[in-house]
Enzyme design. Sequence first.
Site, PDB file in Angstrom:
ATOM      1  N   LYS A  13     -47.470  39.226  42.454  1.00 16.62           N
ATOM      2  CA  LYS A  13     -47.968  40.358  41.219  1.00 16.62           C
ATOM      3  C   LYS A  13     -48.928  39.619  40.446  1.00 16.62           C
ATOM      4  O   LYS A  13     -50.238  39.993  40.297  1.00 16.62           O
ATOM      5  CB  LYS A  13     -46.789  40.901  40.601  1.00 16.62           C
ATOM      6  CG  LYS A  13     -45.835  41.388  41.654  1.00 16.62           C
ATOM      7  CD  LYS A  13     -44.546  42.163  40.559  1.00 16.62           C
ATOM      8  CE  LYS A  13     -43.747  41.094  39.862  1.00 16.62           C
ATOM      9  NZ  LYS A  13     -42.993  40.414  40.604  1.00 16.62           N
ATOM     10  N   ARG A  89     -39.591  48.223  35.829  1.00 21.33           N
ATOM     11  CA  ARG A  89     -38.790  47.849  36.706  1.00 21.33           C
ATOM     12  C   ARG A  89     -37.316  48.465  36.741  1.00 21.33           C
ATOM     13  O   ARG A  89     -36.336  47.986  37.262  1.00 21.33           O
ATOM     14  CB  ARG A  89     -38.677  46.073  36.756  1.00 21.33           C
ATOM     15  CG  ARG A  89     -38.342  45.663  35.538  1.00 21.33           C
ATOM     16  CD  ARG A  89     -38.896  44.393  35.198  1.00 21.33           C
ATOM     17  NE  ARG A  89     -38.396  43.387  36.166  1.00 21.33           N
ATOM     18  CZ  ARG A  89     -39.201  42.115  36.272  1.00 21.33           C
ATOM     19  NH1 ARG A  89     -40.518  42.022  35.897  1.00 21.33           N
ATOM     20  NH2 ARG A  89     -38.674  41.102  36.851  1.00 21.33           N
ATOM     21  N   ARG A 128     -43.955  26.904  41.987  1.00 19.28           N
ATOM     22  CA  ARG A 128     -44.774  27.533  40.982  1.00 19.28           C
ATOM     23  C   ARG A 128     -45.089  26.636  39.918  1.00 19.28           C
ATOM     24  O   ARG A 128     -44.296  26.104  39.280  1.00 19.28           O
ATOM     25  CB  ARG A 128     -44.537  29.013  40.644  1.00 19.28           C
ATOM     26  CG  ARG A 128     -45.518  29.426  39.460  1.00 19.28           C
ATOM     27  CD  ARG A 128     -44.963  30.889  39.322  1.00 19.28           C
ATOM     28  NE  ARG A 128     -43.725  31.301  39.004  1.00 19.28           N
ATOM     29  CZ  ARG A 128     -43.322  32.355  39.105  1.00 19.28           C
ATOM     30  NH1 ARG A 128     -44.265  33.474  39.306  1.00 19.28           N
ATOM     31  NH2 ARG A 128     -42.145  32.748  39.111  1.00 19.28           N
ATOM     32  N   ARG A 161     -41.799  27.445  34.916  1.00 19.86           N
ATOM     33  CA  ARG A 161     -41.044  28.427  34.059  1.00 19.86           C
ATOM     34  C   ARG A 161     -39.668  28.094  33.997  1.00 19.86           C
ATOM     35  O   ARG A 161     -39.009  27.394  35.390  1.00 19.86           O
ATOM     36  CB  ARG A 161     -41.253  29.570  34.794  1.00 19.86           C
ATOM     37  CG  ARG A 161     -42.435  30.383  34.304  1.00 19.86           C
ATOM     38  CD  ARG A 161     -42.564  31.695  34.934  1.00 19.86           C
ATOM     39  NE  ARG A 161     -41.670  32.363  35.088  1.00 19.86           N
ATOM     40  CZ  ARG A 161     -41.745  33.909  35.741  1.00 19.86           C
ATOM     41  NH1 ARG A 161     -42.976  34.483  36.168  1.00 19.86           N
ATOM     42  NH2 ARG A 161     -40.835  34.644  35.870  1.00 19.86           N
ATOM     43  N   ARG A 172     -32.111  36.897  39.835  1.00 13.77           N
ATOM     44  CA  ARG A 172     -33.529  37.781  39.739  1.00 13.77           C
ATOM     45  C   ARG A 172     -33.401  38.646  40.893  1.00 13.77           C
ATOM     46  O   ARG A 172     -33.938  39.768  40.840  1.00 13.77           O
ATOM     47  CB  ARG A 172     -34.547  36.910  39.456  1.00 13.77           C
ATOM     48  CG  ARG A 172     -34.740  36.351  38.132  1.00 13.77           C
ATOM     49  CD  ARG A 172     -35.496  34.917  38.196  1.00 13.77           C
ATOM     50  NE  ARG A 172     -37.202  35.328  38.301  1.00 13.77           N
ATOM     51  CZ  ARG A 172     -37.900  34.514  38.601  1.00 13.77           C
ATOM     52  NH1 ARG A 172     -37.621  32.948  38.633  1.00 13.77           N
ATOM     53  NH2 ARG A 172     -39.213  34.629  38.810  1.00 13.77           N
TER      54      ARG A 172
END
Length: 217
Positions: A13, A89, A128, A161, A172
């Site tokens: 996203k 969401r 990431r 993160r 998650r």
Amino acid sequence: IRMILIGPPGAGKGTQAPKIKELFSCCHLATGDMLRSQVAKKTPLGREAKKIMDQGGLVSDDIVIGMIKEELDNNKECKGGFILDGFPRTVPQAEGLDKMLQERNQTLQHAVELQIDDSLLVARITGRLIHPASGRTYHSTFNPPKEYMKDDVSGEPLVQRSDDNPEALKKRLATYHAQTTPVVNYYQKSGIWKGIDASQPPGQVWKSLLSIFHEQR
Ligand code: AP5
Ligand code: ZN
């Protein structure tokens, strides 16, 4: 353009949304980025949100709906339309968005689901790297920065993160399947839903997005 991007953690996203923003000169509203900026500023909301985010849960509907409303009301970039990333969401958030748009005599044009198998997401999430100030996203293997651990544009350090670890990811994903799959069904019924294969390389995913915009113009 007025659209939302739905997809599990690591689906892409935040990788695709800035490209849509550039193409349509609209605003890119990412509730996760907004919450992380509250965390960085150590505001009361940020302190509360950090605990929830690190555990892979969801911040309350009222708070995120309020954040989106505030931006749509006041962010000048949103005059050219918007792309929502990570919102809605939950079904109540989707209903809240519908209400906001009704009040503006607007409708949503696209609800795009980035579809990808859970098994591919661990590698994306654990590799990431982000530049906190701009939200720019890299990947140690799939999209490495030009210089080791440094942002291409500013040269500032890249960080991981705090919720990008295998344990938090598991939670998650569970949250996504329980709370956000019903949102996918909600938009499938509305007729504006399109699903694309998000397991392809980023350039291919971008092409799939472009074909959706062309189809419906
Ligand atoms: P949020 O920040 O929205 O996190 P998320 O939904 O878990 O999604 P990610 O940001 O992890 O994934 P992405 O799809 O953006 O992937 P990216 O493009 O970066 O939310 C964080 C938390 O905030 C939530 O858990 C919740 O607690 C809270 N929150 C946020 N919104 C909320 C809401 N509305 N209500 C309640 N709570 C809320 O890509 C990932 C990596 O893969 C990158 O390294 C990238 O370079 C790489 N990559 C991307 N595309 C590809 C590709 N095609 N091939 C190979 N690698 C790729
Ligand atoms: Zn993201």
